[in-house]
Structures are given as C-alpha cells and as structure tokens.
Design a protein around this motif. Sequence first.
Motif, PDB file in Angstrom:
ATOM      1  N   UNK A  60      29.029 -44.658 -15.376  1.00 44.73           N
ATOM      2  CA  UNK A  60      29.463 -46.018 -15.688  1.00 44.73           C
ATOM      3  C   UNK A  60      28.402 -46.846 -16.411  1.00 44.73           C
ATOM      4  N   UNK A  61      27.173 -46.356 -16.457  1.00 45.53           N
ATOM      5  CA  UNK A  61      26.117 -47.093 -17.152  1.00 45.53           C
ATOM      6  C   UNK A  61      25.661 -48.341 -16.432  1.00 45.53           C
ATOM      7  N   UNK A  62      25.849 -48.395 -15.110  1.00 41.84           N
ATOM      8  CA  UNK A  62      25.437 -49.559 -14.312  1.00 41.84           C
ATOM      9  C   UNK A  62      25.142 -49.100 -12.894  1.00 41.84           C
ATOM     10  N   UNK A  63      24.306 -49.824 -12.172  1.00 40.13           N
ATOM     11  CA  UNK A  63      24.056 -49.480 -10.772  1.00 40.13           C
ATOM     12  C   UNK A  63      25.289 -49.735  -9.907  1.00 40.13           C
ATOM     13  N   UNK A  64      25.332 -49.093  -8.782  1.00 40.54           N
ATOM     14  CA  UNK A  64      26.389 -49.362  -7.816  1.00 40.54           C
ATOM     15  C   UNK A  64      26.282 -50.811  -7.351  1.00 40.54           C
ATOM     16  N   UNK A  65      27.417 -51.437  -7.036  1.00 42.88           N
ATOM     17  CA  UNK A  65      27.446 -52.854  -6.687  1.00 42.88           C
ATOM     18  C   UNK A  65      28.054 -53.005  -5.293  1.00 42.88           C
ATOM     19  N   UNK A  66      27.192 -53.195  -4.302  1.00 40.93           N
ATOM     20  CA  UNK A  66      27.617 -53.321  -2.904  1.00 40.93           C
ATOM     21  C   UNK A  66      26.959 -54.548  -2.278  1.00 40.93           C
ATOM     22  N   UNK A  67      27.266 -55.736  -2.748  1.00 37.92           N
ATOM     23  CA  UNK A  67      26.549 -56.926  -2.277  1.00 37.92           C
ATOM     24  C   UNK A  67      26.692 -57.195  -0.790  1.00 37.92           C
ATOM     25  N   UNK A  68      27.876 -56.934  -0.231  1.00 43.19           N
ATOM     26  CA  UNK A  68      28.066 -57.206   1.197  1.00 43.19           C
ATOM     27  C   UNK A  68      27.341 -56.193   2.070  1.00 43.19           C
ATOM     28  N   UNK A  69      27.432 -54.918   1.712  1.00 47.34           N
ATOM     29  CA  UNK A  69      26.681 -53.914   2.455  1.00 47.34           C
ATOM     30  C   UNK A  69      25.178 -54.155   2.313  1.00 47.34           C
ATOM     31  N   UNK A  70      24.743 -54.507   1.100  1.00 48.40           N
ATOM     32  CA  UNK A  70      23.321 -54.777   0.886  1.00 48.40           C
ATOM     33  C   UNK A  70      22.861 -55.942   1.749  1.00 48.40           C
ATOM     34  N   UNK A  71      23.699 -56.954   1.879  1.00 48.68           N
ATOM     35  CA  UNK A  71      23.371 -58.117   2.694  1.00 48.68           C
ATOM     36  C   UNK A  71      23.219 -57.743   4.171  1.00 48.68           C
ATOM     37  N   UNK A  72      23.918 -56.680   4.588  1.00 49.84           N
ATOM     38  CA  UNK A  72      23.814 -56.213   5.967  1.00 49.84           C
ATOM     39  C   UNK A  72      22.591 -55.320   6.188  1.00 49.84           C
ATOM     40  N   UNK A  73      21.920 -54.921   5.099  1.00 52.61           N
ATOM     41  CA  UNK A  73      20.713 -54.120   5.237  1.00 52.61           C
ATOM     42  C   UNK A  73      20.874 -52.655   4.892  1.00 52.61           C
ATOM     43  N   UNK A  74      21.997 -52.276   4.256  1.00 56.05           N
ATOM     44  CA  UNK A  74      22.235 -50.869   3.953  1.00 56.05           C
ATOM     45  C   UNK A  74      21.140 -50.268   3.068  1.00 56.05           C
ATOM     46  N   UNK A  75      20.688 -51.020   2.062  1.00 61.33           N
ATOM     47  CA  UNK A  75      19.686 -50.477   1.139  1.00 61.33           C
ATOM     48  C   UNK A  75      18.398 -50.139   1.879  1.00 61.33           C
TER      49      UNK A  75
END
Length: 404
Positions: A42-57
């Motif tokens: 897709x030429x872009x990073x994965x977009x998981x703002x809610x999971x990221x906000x929970x600390x997934x990254x």
Amino acid sequence: MARVILMVIDSFGIGHAPDADKFGDVGANTFANLSKALEKEKGRPIHLPNFAKLGLLSAGEQASGVRVNHEKVENVKGAYGYAAELSTGKDTPSGHWEMAGVPVLFDWGYFDKKENSFPLDLINKINEATGCLGMLGNCHASGTVIIEQLGEKHIKTGLPICYTSADSVFQVAAHEEHFGLDNLYRYCEIVQKIVGPMNIGRVIARPFVGDDAKSFTRTGNRRDYSILPPAPTVLDNIQKAGGTVISVGKIADIFAHQGISENTKATGIDALTDATLDHINTAKDNTIIFTNLVNFDQDFGHRRDPVGYGLALEAFDKRITEIKAAMKDDDILFFTADHGCDPTWPGSDHTREYVPVLAYHHHIGQVNLAERTTFADLGQTIADIFNVTKLSYGTSFLDELVFK
C-alpha cells in the motif's frame, strides 16, 4: 460490580515465544510481518491509532525487539504487556483455556501423517457409527482449498470431507444443502465421542454452500465440539458465584459450553463486534462478555493473507472507539490473542508467539505490564476483579490497573 469485556483477536501474535524453536517458529511475528507486507503493497505504514493509544506498539517492541512503523502516538492511555504460553500446544483450546486459568500441560493427540492421516481402524469405527460408507480427504489440508478440490465429488458421492492439520483437530466439511447442516452436526457429535478419548482437542463442523468449485464458500454455521477443560476455569468460578458469562462467537464451543450463561453466534468481525456492543449496552453488572474474533485467524492467518489481515485490523481499530464509548465507568476492557498465525510464515499453521495483553478503563493512565510468563495471568486478574475463587495458575495484575 464491574463488568469485563474480553476480546480475543484470534491469532494476533506479536513475536516468537521463548520456546518457539521447539515448534520451528523462531522469527515468526504476526504483527510485524503483516505490517511490513501492508506497507510494501500500500505504500504507507499500518494505521492503528486506537490500538497504539492502548500501548500495542510498545508491547510489540518489548516482545520482539521490533518497532512496527507507525505514526507517533502521544499519551498512551492503557495497560500493555505481552504473555508467553505455558501450554504444550499452540492451538485454540490451549490458548483460551490458559487465559481462563487452566493451561494444557498434557500432550494432545495429533494426526501427524500428511496423507492418510486417520488410521484405518478409526475410519472404520467412524463409518460404522455414523452409517456413512466412507470419507473423502483423510489428509492435512487448508479448509478452503480442500472444498475446492473435493466439494464437487462430495456432492456427487454424499461422503463427508474429513481432514486435519498440525493442530489437535478432526475437521469435517460438508455442503449445507446436499449433506444437510443437521446431518453434519450429528456426524461431528458422533466423531467427537470417538476421538475425544484419544485427546483430540476438537472436532469442527465446516459447512459450505455453492454450486461448484469456483463458487464454494464456507458459511458462518461452523460449530466446534471440544473436550472439557481439565479443571474449573475462571468462567466456572464466575458463574458459580452468581455472575453471568456471555459468549460471543465460538467461545462457548471452545469451552464445551461449560461455564457459559449465554451464547451469541455471529459471522464476521463487524457482526461479532456488533454483538459484543449489544451486550455491553444491555448486560447487567457482574458479567463477563467474552468474544472471539475468529476471522483474523481463519480468513487471513491460515490463508496467508498479510495485507488482508492488516486491513482487517485497521477496520477493527476504528470500532474500538465505539466499544470504549459504550463502557460504563467501572467496566474493564481487555484485548489479547490465543496464539499466533503469521501470514508470512511457511505453511498454513499457527505460530508459537507472545500475545498482547492490553487493558483499558476510563480512569487508567499509562501502565507497562511487561512480560507475563503465562496467559493465565489474565484469568487470575479477572478472578480478582470478580472476587471469585483464585486459580491454580497465574499472577493477578489488577493492582497495576489503578483507578485514578
């Protein structure tokens, strides 16, 4: 008393586990590898703002040392960690039973041979008990591939399609109209009674519809027939103490309907999420809503579709906002997984991985739960929340989920 919403992102591993070498899975990382594949296509990073906000990254990076490429997230609001599995297998029942406080420390029975997987005496016993004249398949196979290969012959002969995998499982595919859904369920019930004493974890009914190989598709009427967990789970303890246990998806089947108060079936990630939301909006206090999102595993992990997996994660991430908005002030939300299924890994089987442990309530701050040495830590925490009998395995982290 608080309610718990426990959502299992089926197969969402975040890095190979410490004992992955025993399974040939060193290097597997469902989250990181699907993210790379999505970015490449897709030429872009994965977009998981809610999971990221929970600390997934952060959980993923701690588990594997790999930081998934993602836009920067400020002010994590959630508890995050990663859990290893004690159970001997990397299958669905083991993962779910362990997160409910009962790890599987015995050896499952398996059908190891890739071809002619079922012994002749077992086939004869099944044919005699079911009244069928035989079976098709008798091999390790992908469920979608085998109905494409044998579906037309199945319709012509009336014989069920029986197959297995690296998991402790006996799967039966049959056409809903030509073979009959009730007939399929009856067949699987009989088979379960025969293979259960062999420590085969599940018999799975895999119904499909369609007119020919090009149009055959599996339906949402799947049913799992499992053996019972070897000890009471946290679900049993909650129910025994007067609480309510609501199953959404295949949870009830995984626990052989033991410890389940209500059972809601749904087909697809959105429908399963809708059903979960319906229960959040109506369930009384002292209730656990336990949801399995099977499609991540069966539609993307096993089918080795990393881009589809990533897009499905992004779509589900958007719905976390709805889930959080529906929660009461003292509800606690957990996200976890039961095993990995790296869609970039060779073969089509599960992968031995750490799983995420994410927790949220409306008053939580940023909490690093770090490594958990067993999925049972989650079950022990839930037992603590409901103030029910403690489990034999696991360490509660409830004290770390401080309500501010």
